[in-house]
Design a protein around this motif. Structure first.
Motif, PDB file in Angstrom:
ATOM      1  N   UNK A  98       0.871  -1.171   0.000  1.00 45.05           N
ATOM      2  CA  UNK A  98       0.000   0.000   0.000  1.00 45.05           C
ATOM      3  C   UNK A  98       0.916   1.232   0.000  1.00 45.05           C
ATOM      4  N   UNK A  99       0.545   2.271  -0.746  1.00 44.10           N
ATOM      5  CA  UNK A  99       1.450   3.418  -0.903  1.00 44.10           C
ATOM      6  C   UNK A  99       1.902   4.039   0.416  1.00 44.10           C
ATOM      7  N   UNK A 100       1.006   4.119   1.402  1.00 41.63           N
ATOM      8  CA  UNK A 100       1.430   4.756   2.646  1.00 41.63           C
ATOM      9  C   UNK A 100       2.467   3.907   3.375  1.00 41.63           C
ATOM     10  N   UNK A 101       2.298   2.600   3.353  1.00 42.19           N
ATOM     11  CA  UNK A 101       3.275   1.729   3.990  1.00 42.19           C
ATOM     12  C   UNK A 101       4.613   1.794   3.252  1.00 42.19           C
ATOM     13  N   UNK A 102       4.543   1.819   1.916  1.00 38.89           N
ATOM     14  CA  UNK A 102       5.778   1.887   1.123  1.00 38.89           C
ATOM     15  C   UNK A 102       6.522   3.184   1.405  1.00 38.89           C
ATOM     16  N   UNK A 103       5.781   4.280   1.456  1.00 38.55           N
ATOM     17  CA  UNK A 103       6.413   5.577   1.704  1.00 38.55           C
ATOM     18  C   UNK A 103       7.065   5.604   3.077  1.00 38.55           C
ATOM     19  N   UNK A 104       6.400   5.014   4.077  1.00 38.68           N
ATOM     20  CA  UNK A 104       6.958   4.990   5.426  1.00 38.68           C
ATOM     21  C   UNK A 104       8.324   4.345   5.464  1.00 38.68           C
ATOM     22  N   UNK A 105       8.442   3.195   4.782  1.00 36.76           N
ATOM     23  CA  UNK A 105       9.710   2.478   4.884  1.00 36.76           C
ATOM     24  C   UNK A 105      10.767   3.095   3.952  1.00 36.76           C
ATOM     25  N   UNK A 106      10.343   3.601   2.801  1.00 34.87           N
ATOM     26  CA  UNK A 106      11.299   4.255   1.895  1.00 34.87           C
ATOM     27  C   UNK A 106      11.895   5.491   2.540  1.00 34.87           C
ATOM     28  N   UNK A 107      11.088   6.150   3.366  1.00 37.51           N
ATOM     29  CA  UNK A 107      11.533   7.364   4.029  1.00 37.51           C
ATOM     30  C   UNK A 107      12.744   7.119   4.911  1.00 37.51           C
ATOM     31  N   UNK A 108      12.897   5.872   5.388  1.00 36.25           N
ATOM     32  CA  UNK A 108      13.969   5.572   6.325  1.00 36.25           C
ATOM     33  C   UNK A 108      15.274   5.196   5.629  1.00 36.25           C
ATOM     34  N   UNK A 109      15.200   4.984   4.306  1.00 36.68           N
ATOM     35  CA  UNK A 109      16.417   4.616   3.583  1.00 36.68           C
ATOM     36  C   UNK A 109      17.211   5.867   3.231  1.00 36.68           C
ATOM     37  N   UNK A 110      18.506   5.666   2.951  1.00 30.92           N
ATOM     38  CA  UNK A 110      19.247   6.840   2.501  1.00 30.92           C
ATOM     39  C   UNK A 110      18.825   7.164   1.072  1.00 30.92           C
ATOM     40  N   UNK A 111      19.017   8.432   0.714  1.00 27.68           N
ATOM     41  CA  UNK A 111      18.426   8.957  -0.503  1.00 27.68           C
ATOM     42  C   UNK A 111      18.836   8.180  -1.755  1.00 27.68           C
ATOM     43  N   UNK A 112      20.098   7.796  -1.808  1.00 27.18           N
ATOM     44  CA  UNK A 112      20.605   7.118  -2.995  1.00 27.18           C
ATOM     45  C   UNK A 112      19.883   5.798  -3.214  1.00 27.18           C
ATOM     46  N   UNK A 113      19.802   5.038  -2.138  1.00 27.06           N
ATOM     47  CA  UNK A 113      19.156   3.729  -2.240  1.00 27.06           C
ATOM     48  C   UNK A 113      17.684   3.898  -2.582  1.00 27.06           C
TER      49      UNK A 113
END
Lengths: 454, 454
Positions: A98-113
């Motif tokens: 789900x987009x909100x769950x995906x955004x939550x976890x992507x937010x924690x990665x470093x920008x490059x990854x």
């Protein structure tokens, strides 16, 4: 997913919610069994594995099951897994989330990854997620789900129900439909119940005429969003932009998580721990986050110590003062913390009312006075018996009464003052309170002792 | 009511949920406007009136609006209103309330008044409520709503949908249907989404074949119920008896309230305030509830003081010890509270895992050690500069390191020990922690000072 999970058709997408079922967990579970496990339970099981086994499991799981399990993992584990998964696999899983769950976890990665993974998604998904990532994670926009059911205002009720039926399999909140105009400005809300109870020929735009829809703007703090949703007991709240265009929806399940988080944040922040800390936080990070407040606390206790230093001479003459002195500070500190706790929770659970808040401080004052009197009498007797000197008892009692009263009022006020200064009402409040109750306690006790006993 | 509220047809029962809408609150609101106000907002408005005006408003409001508003009032106010309303009016309002809300407020009345009101209800309502009142209020049975949608297992999917449509106007949770056999033993759950997506001829009993339904027993603690529902993100959880007969359902809105309550209970209980206290609690009651723990705290600080007393001679020789001594205790106390807070919230938000819990204590030990070293170095420099004696700096540093490490491990352990003893993990934990960090801090510091400085 906010609903029940399907057991009966292993071939079907596990996105289809269906029936409740955590099948009993079998030891040595293999991915084929994953479909019968509720994602939350699967996530629990995975959290107990080593990182290597986790990565392996996520690689082998059907992508939809992997997506739902990843959404249920605690944040630190989810990030570790993503950072160690093959990028193609990771991207496939993210595409199913789900987009909100995906955004939550992507937010924690470093920008490059993060960019690398987003580039692997198809354009539509990638754009949707990049858009979601522009929102502050602690606001409505950062929490909302963008997969919602929109109805053009010109539809009839029966056309609407047919449309909902065709959409509901994939939608987070299938029981609310948002009525919009051609530009996606929100004009009303209808629940599935409303639609099923309405007369078939009614135009939905007419049905919502005159509605006053409760909405939240994308930049509203998540805490406020949670307060609104629990105040009204809604299943979901629509999120809009400044012109009223609907952007997404915040659902009750996200709100339950937020309420838990904010409650923890209060308790942890009050004593200077990191508000987002948990037992899963790596300990070096906890050290890093707690040290600043420990230094602040050190400075504060140095301030209180300097008060004692002013009376060093008195203590040299009458060492028993050093025995009794911490009791005054301790008791007043505890009294103050009780007042502090009540006020912190008041600000967290109810909508702010200035008048009510200061009445509450006055209430704490009354409580501090009466409990202070009770403690003062006890201390008087105790100190008299202990030292054989009624004068010591009086000094002890007087200091205790004053400090407890001060502690109660300070404890009630500090969150309000912090709030007025734009700070979090709870953060490090206990540390500042202790400075007051220690410093004042030492001052009053040693001062009275110096005046009347020496 | 868990859903949206109707504005458009003032003549209709306000029980029909419909559309979101708090109409802007008008000053000098009169009961005729009440129908346009969401019950939660109406309750807010009423809470600001005097008791006399509240009673008058409740007497004049349409009974269904009154019932929904009463359910949203804070408990103390609701009880005051009920106790001052004419009994006939009160009974009429109670008859319109959802059974779980009615039971909650009736539970707070004295037995005589409660019976008087129950006797005025019709037999069916009265029996239902008396039954609900037999459950412990802090359990699933005490929270559940008994108005739910039951489907006989022999129905087809389309018969089910027709039935639901006829029932949904009055049901708390219209989106889940519970499949039962002839004796009302729960055999499965189907959501409205499931039913709408299923093929029309399917028998519901077959559709739920092999389901493993997540249920809660009526005597499960409400905290555990809340944990389950937020773990699985369900809209509602069915409540059953020991034989599996369905009794009622706990819905997400009740769970949101419970999460708030339990979070407050942690924060308040930790410092010895009453876990159920709020700023609405009458202050004499708060005095009564806090005094016992204040006495316990007094005893505990006397214990710590007795440690200081053992070293009275040392202090008489070197009064600066009294200046530095509270700093050690304060710093270790704060460290301990940080560990305590993390563990309390861990136990509150996650399902208990023995191994994970003691690993968490070990984690706190590592944090305490490293932060202790950092603080010890700072204290060493500070004390040396302040007194000009490096030996004092060493004693201070050593005591600080030991006490902070002890505080961290004690803070992490206390909730686990309490839990193992069957006590609430948070209640008064901070008070007992302070005893340890104060007592040990004074002992170590003064002991080291006596050994090495005098």
């Amino acid at each position: 997913m906010t609903e029940l999970q399907h057991t009966n058709s292993p071939g079907k997408s596990s996105r289809d919610d269906g029936f409740t079922q955590p099948a009993p967990q079998t030891p040595g579970m293999n991915p084929a069994d994953a479909e019968n496990l509720h994602p939350a339970d699967l996530a629990d099981h995975l959290e107990n594995l080593t990182l290597e086994k986790q990565v392996s499991a996520f690689t082998r799981l059907p992508k939809e099951d992997a997506a739902e399990a990843l959404a249920e993992l605690d944040e630190t584990t989810a990030v570790d897994v993503l950072e160690n998964l093959d990028d193609d696999v990771a991207a496939q899983i993210i595409a199913e989330m789900a987009p909100d769950d995906a955004a939550d976890v992507l937010d924690e990665l470093d920008e490059e990854h993060r960019d690398a993974l987003l580039d692997k998604l198809d354009r539509e998904d990638s754009e949707e997620l990049r858009n979601l990532l522009t929102f502050d994670p602690d606001t409505a926009g950062g929490v909302m789900n963008t997969e919602l059911i929109l109805l053009d205002r010109s539809l009839t009720v029966d056309e609407a129900i047919v449309y909902i039926r065709s959409e509901m399999a994939d939608k987070e909140s299938p029981y609310y439909a948002y009525i919009v105009d051609a530009r996606h400005v929100l004009v009303g809300v209808l629940s599935l119940r409303d639609l099923m109870l309405a007369r078939p020929g009614v135009i939905v735009g007419d049905a919502v005429q005159g509605q006053n829809v409760v909405t939240v703007r994308y930049d509203m703090d998540q805490r406020e969003v949670a307060g609104l949703l629990s105040h009204y007991n809604f299943l979901a709240l629509p999120v809009v932009d400044k012109e009223g265009h609907i952007l997404g929806v915040v659902t009750y399940d996200d709100i339950m998580d937020i309420i838990h988080e904010e409650a923890s944040a209060d308790l942890l922040g009050m004593v200077g721990a990191d508000p987002e800390e948990s037992v899963d936080t790596p300990w070096p990070e906890s050290v890093r986050r707690r040290l600043p407040w420990l230094f602040v606390n050190m400075v504060n206790s140095a301030l209180s110590a300097s008060v004692v230093y002013m009376f060093e001479g008195s203590i040299a003459q009458m060492a028993v003062l050093a025995v009794l002195m911490p009791m005054v500070a301790n008791q007043a500190g505890n009294t103050g913390q009780q007042a502090l706790a009540v006020m912190i929770r008041q600000l967290a659970t109810d909508r702010f009312d200035q008048k009510k808040a200061w009445l509450a401080v006055w209430r704490e004052g009354k409580i501090g006075l009466v409990t202070g009197l009770a403690m003062a009498v006890t201390a008087f007797c105790g100190a008299w018996v202990f030292t054989g000197l009624p004068a010591v008892g009086l000094v002890m009692a007087g200091a205790l009464l004053c400090d407890m009263l001060l502690g109660a009022m300070a404890g009630g006020s500090i969150p309000l003052v912090f709030r007025a200064l734009g700070r979090d009402p709870a953060q490090a409040s206990s540390i500042f309170l202790t400075t007051i109750t220690d410093g004042a306690g030492f001052f009053i006790f040693l001062g009275l002792a110096t005046l009347f006993l020496l």
